[in-house]
Structure formats: C-alpha cells, structure tokens
Design an enzyme around this catalytic site. Structure first.
Site, PDB file in Angstrom:
ATOM      1  CE  LYS A  45      -1.958   1.786   3.634  1.00  0.00           C
ATOM      2  NZ  LYS A  45      -2.788   1.993   4.852  1.00  0.00           N
ATOM      3  CG  ASP A  70      -7.262   3.537   2.165  1.00  0.00           C
ATOM      4  OD1 ASP A  70      -8.232   3.240   1.429  1.00  0.00           O
ATOM      5  OD2 ASP A  70      -7.059   4.685   2.576  1.00  0.00           O
TER       6      ASP A  70
END
Length: 208
Positions: A120, A138
């Site tokens: 991420k 996310d």
C-alpha cells in the site's frame, strides 16, 4: 457493475475534483514517504500534527539518523505503533542514504525492500511522486469498491487486482484519492451519506 457505469462514476469524480490532493502535508519525496509510513492505523490529521513539528527538526535521511531512536520516538509517540514505526523509519533512512544516495527509488521492488514499506505504501509513493498508474487499497478504497460494487473482493489484493483491470488508464492516477475522499467524507463506515452522494444514482449498494 459494467464498464459504462464505472466510466460515468469516474467522470463525475473527475468533473468535481480534477486534481485531488492527498491529505498529507509534505514538501519532499522523503517527507511523503515518512508521512505514509506514519499513517498506518492513524489519520492524516494526526500525522500532519506530528510531522509539522518533526520536519522542522529533521526531514532528511541524514537528520533523521542524527536524531536517534529515542528522540525520534519522542516526536512520534502520540501516533499508533510508534515504537516499530520509529525503528522502521531509522532503518529506512539508513538504506536510502547508503544504498540510494539519498534518493527515493521509483520502483516497487526497491521501495518494498525498506522496513515498514509494504504494498500500500509503495503504491501511494509511486502514484503521487512518480505518477505511476498504481492503485493503493486502504480501508476506504476497499469499503467503497465493495459497497458500490465497483470492484468486489474478499481482501485488498483481490480488490487491487480488479481495480487495475477495470479502471481506465486515464483515471488511474487520481483514482486512489477520489475513493479515499469519498470513503472518508460520504461513503463512511457507519453513517453513510447517500443523500449528498455524487454517484448515488450509479451506485449498486442495495441498502442505500
């Protein structure tokens, strides 16, 4: 959800916010990397409060290393997981300085070799700094993608893989920011604000 509907959704986001900005405040590639590392299980508001003070004292790999572990912890102690984050930031700063001559690398393999930098984080850095067509997933992106049926998946990897496939290239650079903002302020985890939703007529959430 079909591709025509997805295109309309992204076109609406683009028309409303053609150049979305990250909520993190930074003035250099290194500052952005640290901000994203600190943001895990925290909010942009909290990260910005901490970095506003920290970056006045140390905002380069060299100055972070000079702070040392204990002093760095004292600056970030109000953020979640600050012990491991401080250690990862120091180790990452050392690697950037010694292996990369102080420059943030522009590829996933090298970014994810840094302690505390996962998929991420690397996606966000590649997207914002280097305009790569990556999509970071996310909690907000995951929730909005599944709830609207834009891209359904059981985990973040499944959703990311689907998004990379179905989001047209012209929208990929800004997609992450649009969905984060939508998830943060409109399509929230509990009190969903469907009455003010820009894409309510296109969303396929059954309980809206």
């Amino acid at each position: 959800m079909n591709k025509e509907k997805r295109y309309k959704i992204l076109s609406l986001f683009q028309s409303k916010n053609p150049v979305p900005q990250t909520g993190l405040v930074f003035s250099s590639p290194f500052e952005l990397l640290l901000c994203v590392m600190l943001s895990a299980q925290s909010t942009d508001i909290m990260v910005n409060k901490i970095t506003k003070i920290l970056f006045k004292k140390a905002n380069t790999p060299e100055s972070i290393l000079l702070l040392g572990l204990d002093r760095l912890k004292s600056y970030i102690k109000n953020i979640g997981l600050y012990n491991i984050k401080a250690l990862n930031i120091l180790r990452t700063s050392f690697l950037i300085l010694t292996k990369h001559k102080g420059i943030i690398p522009n590829n996933r393999i090298e970014l994810e070799s840094f302690p505390g930098v996962g998929r991420k984080t690397s996606n966000i850095v590649l997207n914002i700094l280097f305009k790569k067509k990556t999509i970071a997933v996310d909690t907000h992106v995951f929730r909005v993608s599944n709830r609207t049926h834009f891209a359904k998946g059981k985990n973040v990897k499944e959703v990311e893989k689907k998004l990379i496939k179905v989001v047209p290239d012209i929208f990929k650079t800004n997609f992450h920011s649009w969905f984060i903002l939508h998830g943060r302020y409109v399509c929230t985890a509990r009190k969903i604000k469907c009455s003010i939703c820009l894409i309510s007529k296109l969303c396929e959430f059954k309980k809206k």
